[in-house]
Design an enzyme around this catalytic site. Structure first.
Site, short mmCIF file in Angstrom:
data_model
loop_
_atom_site.label_atom_id
_atom_site.label_comp_id
_atom_site.label_asym_id
_atom_site.label_seq_id
_atom_site.Cartn_x
_atom_site.Cartn_y
_atom_site.Cartn_z
N ASP A 39 0.84 -1.20 0.17
CA ASP A 39 0.03 -0.06 -0.05
C ASP A 39 0.71 1.15 0.00
O ASP A 39 0.53 2.17 -0.54
CB ASP A 39 -0.99 0.21 1.19
CG ASP A 39 -2.01 -1.05 1.01
OD1 ASP A 39 -2.22 -1.28 0.26
OD2 ASP A 39 -2.71 -1.42 2.30
N GLU A 115 -5.18 -29.15 -22.24
CA GLU A 115 -5.43 -27.96 -21.31
C GLU A 115 -6.95 -28.08 -20.68
O GLU A 115 -7.81 -28.66 -21.29
CB GLU A 115 -5.34 -26.65 -21.64
CG GLU A 115 -4.09 -26.36 -22.24
CD GLU A 115 -3.99 -24.96 -23.07
OE1 GLU A 115 -4.77 -24.10 -23.07
OE2 GLU A 115 -3.33 -25.12 -23.90
N LYS A 117 -10.52 -26.78 -20.20
CA LYS A 117 -11.49 -25.71 -21.02
C LYS A 117 -12.05 -24.78 -20.05
O LYS A 117 -13.04 -25.14 -19.43
CB LYS A 117 -12.25 -26.40 -22.02
CG LYS A 117 -13.12 -25.38 -22.68
CD LYS A 117 -13.76 -25.91 -23.92
CE LYS A 117 -14.27 -24.84 -25.02
NZ LYS A 117 -15.24 -23.90 -24.39
N ASP A 119 -14.53 -22.45 -18.33
CA ASP A 119 -15.86 -21.68 -18.65
C ASP A 119 -16.07 -20.23 -18.38
O ASP A 119 -16.70 -19.78 -17.26
CB ASP A 119 -16.98 -22.54 -18.05
CG ASP A 119 -18.28 -22.35 -18.58
OD1 ASP A 119 -18.45 -21.80 -19.83
OD2 ASP A 119 -19.36 -23.01 -18.01
N TYR A 224 -4.19 -18.87 -22.45
CA TYR A 224 -3.89 -19.86 -23.25
C TYR A 224 -3.39 -19.77 -24.57
O TYR A 224 -3.36 -20.81 -25.11
CB TYR A 224 -5.34 -20.83 -23.27
CG TYR A 224 -6.44 -20.19 -23.85
CD1 TYR A 224 -6.38 -19.52 -25.09
CD2 TYR A 224 -7.56 -19.63 -23.20
CE1 TYR A 224 -7.52 -19.12 -25.63
CE2 TYR A 224 -8.64 -19.15 -23.50
CZ TYR A 224 -8.67 -18.66 -24.89
OH TYR A 224 -9.73 -18.00 -25.53
N LYS A 311 -15.83 -32.05 -25.09
CA LYS A 311 -16.95 -31.48 -24.03
C LYS A 311 -17.47 -32.63 -22.99
O LYS A 311 -17.74 -33.80 -23.51
CB LYS A 311 -17.95 -31.02 -24.83
CG LYS A 311 -17.84 -29.85 -25.68
CD LYS A 311 -17.23 -28.61 -24.93
CE LYS A 311 -18.42 -27.62 -24.68
NZ LYS A 311 -18.94 -26.72 -25.53
N CYS A 405 -52.24 -22.58 -37.47
CA CYS A 405 -51.41 -21.50 -36.88
C CYS A 405 -51.89 -21.07 -35.64
O CYS A 405 -52.97 -20.38 -35.74
CB CYS A 405 -50.72 -20.72 -37.92
SG CYS A 405 -49.89 -19.36 -36.80
N CYS A 408 -52.23 -17.04 -36.50
CA CYS A 408 -52.97 -16.37 -37.66
C CYS A 408 -54.05 -17.27 -38.01
O CYS A 408 -54.87 -16.96 -38.97
CB CYS A 408 -52.15 -15.99 -38.54
SG CYS A 408 -51.42 -17.08 -39.61
N CYS A 423 -46.36 -22.35 -40.74
CA CYS A 423 -47.24 -21.49 -41.37
C CYS A 423 -46.76 -20.59 -42.44
O CYS A 423 -45.90 -20.06 -42.44
CB CYS A 423 -47.31 -20.58 -39.96
SG CYS A 423 -48.35 -19.16 -40.56
N CYS A 428 -48.12 -13.57 -41.05
CA CYS A 428 -48.46 -14.08 -39.74
C CYS A 428 -47.94 -13.21 -38.58
O CYS A 428 -46.84 -12.90 -38.48
CB CYS A 428 -48.12 -15.23 -39.54
SG CYS A 428 -48.21 -16.05 -37.94
S1 IVH Z 1 -7.87 -22.26 -27.51
C1 IVH Z 1 -8.10 -21.20 -31.75
N1 IVH Z 1 -7.78 -22.89 -24.89
O1 IVH Z 1 -13.22 -22.09 -25.47
C2 IVH Z 1 -8.21 -21.72 -30.62
N2 IVH Z 1 -9.79 -21.92 -25.60
O2 IVH Z 1 -14.62 -22.91 -27.95
C3 IVH Z 1 -8.69 -20.59 -29.47
N3 IVH Z 1 -11.42 -21.76 -23.93
O3 IVH Z 1 -13.30 -18.88 -27.53
C4 IVH Z 1 -9.12 -21.41 -28.15
N4 IVH Z 1 -10.15 -22.57 -22.03
O4 IVH Z 1 -13.12 -18.62 -24.87
C5 IVH Z 1 -8.57 -22.27 -25.86
N5 IVH Z 1 -7.62 -23.99 -22.71
C6 IVH Z 1 -8.22 -22.98 -23.65
C7 IVH Z 1 -9.67 -22.63 -23.41
C8 IVH Z 1 -10.17 -22.10 -24.23
C9 IVH Z 1 -11.27 -22.04 -22.55
C10 IVH Z 1 -12.67 -20.93 -24.69
C11 IVH Z 1 -12.32 -19.66 -25.31
C12 IVH Z 1 -12.72 -20.23 -26.77
C13 IVH Z 1 -13.74 -21.32 -26.58
C14 IVH Z 1 -13.67 -21.93 -27.94
#
Ligand code: IVH
Length: 665
Positions: A39, A115, A117, A119, A224, A311, A405, A408, A423, A428
């Site tokens: 600080d 890696e 993914k 969210d 990433y 996924k 419909c 309409c 329709c 409509c």
């Molecule tokens: S690579 C060209 N790595 O997933 C490749 N994406 O559906 C660019 N995301 O838009 C994406 N974790 O927002 C990459 N380890 C990761 C990620 C990641 C999350 C998201 C990102 C991207 C979406 C793709």
């Protein structure tokens, strides 16, 4: 040394020390000074900036508390598009991906980087000579919003790098589950609406016009990837290490996998373990590790061929169908929708689920009153997966699709080869309403304040009967003011938003028209090829179908749309009102032509090949004969050869003579 130089050098020193300690605290979680000492450094810098405001730099850590609110976010172009990822549902699709990626490889495994993914929300962070100069959202991948002020408030984002590199770093902004619960708890105490899930909370925070609010939200980031740097890094994992050395937070759970089987093991492990993480992940990203192999595989216009997102299976839950109703879409398709007993699923309350069409309903033998399993995959509307027949009481009732419909009353038709009842009445009211809402939506003409309720009122009062009438609404200002819930201020705002939309590029208008099979991406491709709505309207089916990624199905739908009398009338009215029909070419600064590679195909309308070549070379560009991944522009004239098609599939920008001349000027 002058006084200013002396102060400035002290400030520079403070900035680097603060950045170093912020990195230790927020990224490494390993501070070496106390909060009080930190600080003190901040206070000293703040005081100096107050007394010597002309010496303050835009990347100062004092900016982290948030600057002035913005009136709106400006739009920014991504110089390298922010692609999305193809999805793999299930391991067999990972094997398919591996087969495609291995094409031409004779080694045992191509080598992958895996890696988590995250969210959250994708962002792009641009650094010039080590300084953060711009933060942007992904937007539609080509254009995003400038959120620099908000990005600066994310404590983990370095404002200045330890080396003066220029680089565009990409990553995911998110909120930890614990922080999210705390945030929602605070909001409930203040009677504010709650966020549905951490992802929405992160999105809402990043899109705050007031950076001081963003600064108070517990935003975090994992990066990433990166583009636009000129440092030789042979593999993706080395790139990640480099980013970590530049003090970016990189997720630690990354792994090198030689073979696809190791990738699959990694995926199944995280499927089991994902809940031990303090943040949400929705899958695993698998990337070919070697950058050279990535370049060979290249990208489609939508996603890289060298990466895939595995996924996790969607969450499922059981509930009861209280009723089934039908919805009329903007193309007239009738969709049955299940009204559910509300249940909490993957972070939000679900009370409706799409039943897609009559065949779906029949094949799943869905009855009103059934207990069913519903599933939500990502952001899409929940769907009914299957019926739990053992839970039937005998009181369930069969649902029959209506014969007319519901909006309409027109008798519904089911065209051969189509699953949907439709329709076919173009006027409509339900369809017209949906068309207006779509036209005004954010990804189309982006008319703020024109949602379903306002659109409904405009239609009911007969102020508007189609989207063309929106542009004549200002002549009916007094009637507009008479509308229920339309105060002076909101009418003015609406008229202003409509006025502003006139200047949108062609692809927004084209998407907004709602032609079948012409979504956001196809609209962009068509607009970039024709650059003028009138030219597209006059084009033959063959001409449209010859464009890469635009097949005969789309071409026929486009042609049929523009052949209609109503379309001609609609476009005429829009044009008269001053709605823009053209797609602007992206202006390029002269320096951006330096070193760019051009290839020509076909006959240009006025320039000879020699003249065109000379003009390009004068500006520092290069002309070659053969198309390759390195080509930046294909200049196409009349009777183009096969290069046109190949350029499309490589994602190379295709331009005409007119645009070339614009660029060269
Ligand atoms: S690579 C060209 N790595 O997933 C490749 N994406 O559906 C660019 N995301 O838009 C994406 N974790 O927002 C990459 N380890 C990761 C990620 C990641 C999350 C998201 C990102 C991207 C979406 C793709």
């Amino acid at each position: 040394m002058s006084k200013d130089e002396e102060i400035s050098s002290r400030m520079q020193k403070l900035v680097s020390r603060i950045e170093e300690h912020a990195h230790r605290y927020y990224v490494l979680d390993n501070p070496v000074i106390t909060d009080g000492e930190y600080d003190l450094l901040m206070r000293e810098l703040g005081d100096l900036e107050k007394n010597y405001p002309h010496l303050k730099t835009p990347d100062s850590p004092t900016e982290r508390i948030g600057g002035q609110p913005l009136p709106y976010f400006s739009t920014v172009e991504h110089t390298v598009p922010m692609l999305s990822l193809d999805n793999a549902f299930g391991f067999s699709e990972l094997y398919d991906f591996n087969r495609r990626a291995m094409q031409g490889e004779d080694s045992s495994g191509i080598g992958y980087a895996t890696e988590l993914k995250i969210d959250g929300l994708a962002v792009s962070l641009r650094y010039e000579e080590g300084r953060l100069v711009r933060g942007a959202t992904r937007g539609n991948g080509f254009q995003g919003e400038d959120i620099t002020a908000n990005i600066k408030t994310v404590r983990q984002v370095p404002l200045r790098l330890p080396q003066p590199v220029s680089i565009e770093v990409r990553g995911e902004v998110f909120i930890d589950r614990n922080d999210f619960n705390r945030l929602n708890h605070e909001r409930s105490e203040q009677d504010l609406p709650l966020f549905a899930n951490p992802r929405n909370a992160a999105a809402g925070s990043l899109r705050q016009l007031d950076p001081r609010i963003a600064a108070r939200r517990p935003l975090k980031i994992f990066v990433y990837g990166a583009v636009g740097y000129d440092i030789a890094l042979p593999t993706h994992l080395e790139l990640l290490q480099f980013l970590e050395d530049l003090r970016f937070p990189v997720n630690p759970y990354r792994l090198y996998c030689e073979e696809i089987e190791e990738v699959i093991a990694y995926c199944s492990r995280w499927q089991e373990l994902k809940n031990i993480l303090p943040y949400d992940i929705d899958g695993i990203v698998v990337k070919v590790n070697s950058i050279a192999s990535q370049d060979i595989l290249g990208n489609t216009s939508r996603s890289p061929r060298w990466a895939i997102a595995y996924k996790f299976p969607a969450e499922e839950i059981s509930t009861r169908i209280i009723d089934i109703v039908v919805n009329v879409g903007r193309t007239g398709a009738i969709t049955p929708v299940a009204i559910l007993e509300p249940v909490l699923l993957a972070g939000s309350t679900v009370q409706r689920a799409s039943l897609h069409n009559e065949d779906y309903l029949r094949s799943k033998e869905i009855l009103i009153g059934d207990t069913v399993i519903v599933r939500k995959a990502g952001d899409i509307i929940p769907e009914v997966v299957r019926v739990l027949k053992e839970k039937r009481s005998g009181d369930e009732v069969k649902f029959d699709m209506p014969s007319r419909c519901p909006s309409c009353g027109t008798p519904l038709k089911r065209l051969p080869e189509e699953a949907a009842w439709r329709c076919l009445n173009p006027s409509c009211p339900a369809q017209v309403l949906e068309r207006i809402v779509h036209f005004a939506s954010r990804s189309a003409m982006d008319i703020e304040g024109l949602g379903p309720a306002v659109a409904y009122n405009l239609l009911q009062s007969k102020l508007v009967k189609d989207v063309g009438d929106l542009y004549y609404l200002k002549e009916k200002k007094s009637e507009l003011l008479d509308l229920e819930r339309m105060a002076e201020k909101s009418s003015m705002n609406l008229l202003e938003a409509i006025e502003k939309s006139k200047g949108n590029p062609m692809h927004r208008l084209l998407h907004g028209l709602g032609i079948r099979f012409v979504g956001e991406r196809v609209a962009r491709i068509l607009s970039e090829n024709f650059r003028d709505m009138d030219l597209l309207a006059a084009a033959s089916i063959d001409r449209v179908a010859s464009i890469d990624e635009v097949g005969p199905k789309i071409a026929m739908a486009v042609n049929a749309y523009f052949a209609q009398e109503e379309t001609r009338d609609l476009l005429e009215r829009m044009k008269t009102a001053g709605v823009n029909f053209k797609e602007p070419s992206l202006p390029l600064a002269a320096s951006e032509l330096e070193g760019k590679i051009f290839v020509f195909t076909g006959t240009l309308p006025s320039l000879s090949r020699e003249e065109a070549k000379r003009l390009v070379e004068e500006k520092g560009g290069r002309v070659t004969n053969t198309l390759s991944k390195k080509t930046n522009f294909l200049v196409a004239g009349d009777k183009p050869g096969s290069k046109l098609e190949r350029a499309g599939s490589y994602g190379i920008r295709i331009i005409g003579e007119e645009e070339l001349l614009e660029m060269l000027n």
